[in-house]
Design a protein around this motif. Structure first.
Motif, PDB file in Angstrom:
ATOM      1  N   SER A   1      16.227  12.050  19.202  1.00 44.37           N
ATOM      2  CA  SER A   1      16.184  13.320  18.472  1.00 44.37           C
ATOM      3  C   SER A   1      17.291  13.348  17.430  1.00 44.37           C
ATOM      4  N   GLY A   2      16.950  13.844  16.257  1.00 41.93           N
ATOM      5  CA  GLY A   2      17.946  13.957  15.208  1.00 41.93           C
ATOM      6  C   GLY A   2      18.050  12.759  14.290  1.00 41.93           C
ATOM      7  N   CYS A   3      17.175  11.745  14.485  1.00 41.22           N
ATOM      8  CA  CYS A   3      17.260  10.555  13.634  1.00 41.22           C
ATOM      9  C   CYS A   3      16.442  10.694  12.355  1.00 41.22           C
ATOM     10  N   GLY A   4      15.728  11.797  12.203  1.00 46.66           N
ATOM     11  CA  GLY A   4      15.013  12.053  10.952  1.00 46.66           C
ATOM     12  C   GLY A   4      13.591  11.531  10.899  1.00 46.66           C
ATOM     13  N   LYS A   5      13.009  11.194  12.048  1.00 42.03           N
ATOM     14  CA  LYS A   5      11.631  10.671  12.075  1.00 42.03           C
ATOM     15  C   LYS A   5      10.644  11.664  11.453  1.00 42.03           C
ATOM     16  N   SER A   6      10.690  12.886  11.943  1.00 41.16           N
ATOM     17  CA  SER A   6       9.751  13.901  11.453  1.00 41.16           C
ATOM     18  C   SER A   6      10.054  14.274  10.007  1.00 41.16           C
ATOM     19  N   THR A   7      11.323  14.277   9.639  1.00 38.25           N
ATOM     20  CA  THR A   7      11.687  14.559   8.246  1.00 38.25           C
ATOM     21  C   THR A   7      11.084  13.512   7.321  1.00 38.25           C
ATOM     22  N   LEU A   8      11.186  12.248   7.712  1.00 36.83           N
ATOM     23  CA  LEU A   8      10.612  11.178   6.902  1.00 36.83           C
ATOM     24  C   LEU A   8       9.094  11.329   6.812  1.00 36.83           C
TER      25      LEU A   8
ATOM     26  N   PRO B   1      12.371  14.049  -1.184  1.00 37.83           N
ATOM     27  CA  PRO B   1      13.599  13.309  -0.906  1.00 37.83           C
ATOM     28  C   PRO B   1      14.723  13.758  -1.832  1.00 37.83           C
ATOM     29  N   SER B   2      15.967  13.677  -1.347  1.00 37.82           N
ATOM     30  CA  SER B   2      17.110  13.970  -2.215  1.00 37.82           C
ATOM     31  C   SER B   2      17.305  12.847  -3.221  1.00 37.82           C
ATOM     32  N   GLU B   3      17.009  11.631  -2.798  1.00 38.76           N
ATOM     33  CA  GLU B   3      17.026  10.462  -3.669  1.00 38.76           C
ATOM     34  C   GLU B   3      15.914   9.523  -3.243  1.00 38.76           C
ATOM     35  N   GLY B   4      15.551   8.610  -4.145  1.00 41.44           N
ATOM     36  CA  GLY B   4      14.525   7.641  -3.832  1.00 41.44           C
ATOM     37  C   GLY B   4      13.125   8.178  -4.060  1.00 41.44           C
ATOM     38  N   GLN B   5      12.125   7.373  -3.705  1.00 45.68           N
ATOM     39  CA  GLN B   5      10.744   7.785  -3.917  1.00 45.68           C
ATOM     40  C   GLN B   5       9.816   7.110  -2.912  1.00 45.68           C
ATOM     41  N   ILE B   6       8.632   7.717  -2.771  1.00 46.44           N
ATOM     42  CA  ILE B   6       7.570   7.150  -1.938  1.00 46.44           C
ATOM     43  C   ILE B   6       6.325   7.032  -2.799  1.00 46.44           C
ATOM     44  N   THR B   7       5.690   5.867  -2.738  1.00 39.97           N
ATOM     45  CA  THR B   7       4.468   5.664  -3.504  1.00 39.97           C
ATOM     46  C   THR B   7       3.330   5.252  -2.579  1.00 39.97           C
ATOM     47  N   LEU B   8       2.146   5.726  -2.906  1.00 36.89           N
ATOM     48  CA  LEU B   8       0.919   5.343  -2.202  1.00 36.89           C
ATOM     49  C   LEU B   8      -0.008   4.720  -3.233  1.00 36.89           C
TER      50      LEU B   8
ATOM     51  N   PHE C   1       0.816  -1.216   0.000  1.00 33.61           N
ATOM     52  CA  PHE C   1       0.000   0.000   0.000  1.00 33.61           C
ATOM     53  C   PHE C   1       0.854   1.272   0.000  1.00 33.61           C
ATOM     54  N   LEU C   2       1.732   1.417   0.999  1.00 36.83           N
ATOM     55  CA  LEU C   2       2.619   2.580   1.102  1.00 36.83           C
ATOM     56  C   LEU C   2       4.057   2.079   1.077  1.00 36.83           C
ATOM     57  N   THR C   3       4.838   2.565   0.112  1.00 37.85           N
ATOM     58  CA  THR C   3       6.195   2.066  -0.078  1.00 37.85           C
ATOM     59  C   THR C   3       7.200   3.213  -0.058  1.00 37.85           C
ATOM     60  N   ILE C   4       8.187   3.096   0.807  1.00 41.24           N
ATOM     61  CA  ILE C   4       9.304   4.049   0.888  1.00 41.24           C
ATOM     62  C   ILE C   4      10.527   3.323   0.342  1.00 41.24           C
ATOM     63  N   GLN C   5      11.061   3.821  -0.754  1.00 39.39           N
ATOM     64  CA  GLN C   5      12.085   3.083  -1.487  1.00 39.39           C
ATOM     65  C   GLN C   5      13.360   3.907  -1.648  1.00 39.39           C
ATOM     66  N   ASP C   6      14.446   3.416  -1.017  1.00 40.45           N
ATOM     67  CA  ASP C   6      15.787   4.002  -1.173  1.00 40.45           C
ATOM     68  C   ASP C   6      15.810   5.507  -0.921  1.00 40.45           C
ATOM     69  N   VAL C   7      15.085   5.945   0.095  1.00 42.15           N
ATOM     70  CA  VAL C   7      14.984   7.384   0.365  1.00 42.15           C
ATOM     71  C   VAL C   7      16.218   7.899   1.097  1.00 42.15           C
TER      72      VAL C   7
ATOM     73  N   LYS D   1      19.287   8.103   5.370  1.00 41.76           N
ATOM     74  CA  LYS D   1      20.103   7.274   4.480  1.00 41.76           C
ATOM     75  C   LYS D   1      19.447   5.913   4.280  1.00 41.76           C
ATOM     76  N   ASP D   2      19.257   5.538   3.025  1.00 40.34           N
ATOM     77  CA  ASP D   2      18.811   4.189   2.651  1.00 40.34           C
ATOM     78  C   ASP D   2      17.573   3.741   3.420  1.00 40.34           C
ATOM     79  N   ILE D   3      16.523   4.563   3.385  1.00 51.32           N
ATOM     80  CA  ILE D   3      15.278   4.203   4.068  1.00 51.32           C
ATOM     81  C   ILE D   3      14.403   3.385   3.123  1.00 51.32           C
ATOM     82  N   ASN D   4      14.146   2.151   3.506  1.00 45.69           N
ATOM     83  CA  ASN D   4      13.267   1.258   2.752  1.00 45.69           C
ATOM     84  C   ASN D   4      12.226   0.690   3.715  1.00 45.69           C
ATOM     85  N   LEU D   5      10.969   0.909   3.377  1.00 44.11           N
ATOM     86  CA  LEU D   5       9.901   0.499   4.285  1.00 44.11           C
ATOM     87  C   LEU D   5       8.613   0.296   3.496  1.00 44.11           C
ATOM     88  N   SER D   6       7.917  -0.776   3.778  1.00 41.70           N
ATOM     89  CA  SER D   6       6.611  -1.035   3.165  1.00 41.70           C
ATOM     90  C   SER D   6       5.568  -1.161   4.270  1.00 41.70           C
ATOM     91  N   ILE D   7       4.423  -0.528   4.054  1.00 35.44           N
ATOM     92  CA  ILE D   7       3.359  -0.501   5.052  1.00 35.44           C
ATOM     93  C   ILE D   7       2.070  -1.003   4.411  1.00 35.44           C
TER      94      ILE D   7
END
Length: 258
Positions: free
Chosen positions: A38-45, A55-62, A2-8, A20-26
């Motif tokens: 703090s500082g791990c990028g949770k809110s940024t993601l 994103p600077s690289e990668g993509q997110i699809t819904l 459903f929700l895919t975070i790929q190489d973000v 760096k290298d965030i890959n996650l499927s929901i």
């Protein structure tokens, strides 16, 4: 998926790498928490998923559609309720609907979600007449009113006292079960993540990255299984301790090089 975070990846400026290298499927209907220091990028993601940042690289699809900007398919709830003080509770929930439908229809939808968050009796009140917890419930109702496919929540209970926070955990869980919304939830609280989530994404920092995905295999309501919750908490604390020790050692090595 459903929700895919790929190489973000996400960089701010030429040198600071936040993610760096965030890959996650929901999966649809899943409750997933992003947990880390703090500082791990949770809110940024979360903001990238919302379409507020790119994103600077990668993509997110819904649902196989690339996310490039904010959209009604994603509702956002921030740490502060961010209600319009000059509008009533009812008008705040109606606000994102005004351009899409007639006023009477928007009011009907607003009351549906105010009832869901148990605030029907406060529809004509001003935000300043409500407690912090009640204001957050209005913010949740406003986000749900546009019928998003994903509810994004950025530490929505972080500024509340422990008693109010616990009560809102219960309310949010009821809302999630009733609406079957997909929820991506940012938190610093290990207990909060374990209590609410199907899955916890534990993140490290410098740069932000996924350390481990943990599926919470505890029946709900989870307050009835405190020993199992404690086991998960111990596992996550150990993960984060190793990560923080690593960061401290890197900072000491950096300081000693000067």
């Amino acid at each position: 998926m459903f929700l895919t975070i790929q190489d973000v990846q996400k960089n701010f400026g030429n040198t600071e790498q936040v993610l760096k290298d965030i890959n996650l499927s929901i999966e649809e209907g899943e409750f997933v928490s992003l947990l880390g220091p703090s500082g791990c990028g949770k809110s940024t993601l979360l903001n990238i998923v919302a379409g507020l940042l790119s994103p600077s690289e990668g993509q997110i699809t819904l649902d196989n559609q690339k996310i490039i900007k904010p959209g009604k398919d994603r509702g956002m709830v921030f740490q502060q309720a961010a209600l319009f003080p000059w509008l009533t509770v009812e008008e705040n929930v109606m606000f994102p609907l005004k351009k899409e439908m007639k006023k009477a229809e928007a009011r009907e939808i607003a009351h549906k979600y105010l009832k869901l968050v148990q605030l029907s009796n406060y529809a004509k009140h001003s935000p300043h007449e409500l407690s912090g917890g009640m204001q957050q419930r209005v913010a949740i109702a406003r986000a749900l009113a546009v019928n998003p496919r994903v509810l994004l929540m950025d530490e929505p209970f972080g500024a509340l006292d422990e008693q109010t926070r616990s009560r809102l955990h219960h309310e949010l869980e009821k809302i999630w079960i009733e609406t079957k919304k997909t929820i991506l939830f940012v938190t610093h609280s290990i207990h909060e993540a374990i209590k609410l989530s199907d899955r916890i994404i534990v993140m490290g920092t410098h740069p932000g990255r996924i350390l481990k995905e943990i599926r919470v295999d505890i029946e709900r309501p989870r307050e009835q299984h405190l020993e199992k919750m404690a086991e998960y908490e111990k596992e996550i604390l150990n993960l984060l301790k190793v990560e923080l020790d690593k960061v401290e050692n890197e900072e000491l090595q950096y300081a000693s090089s000067y």
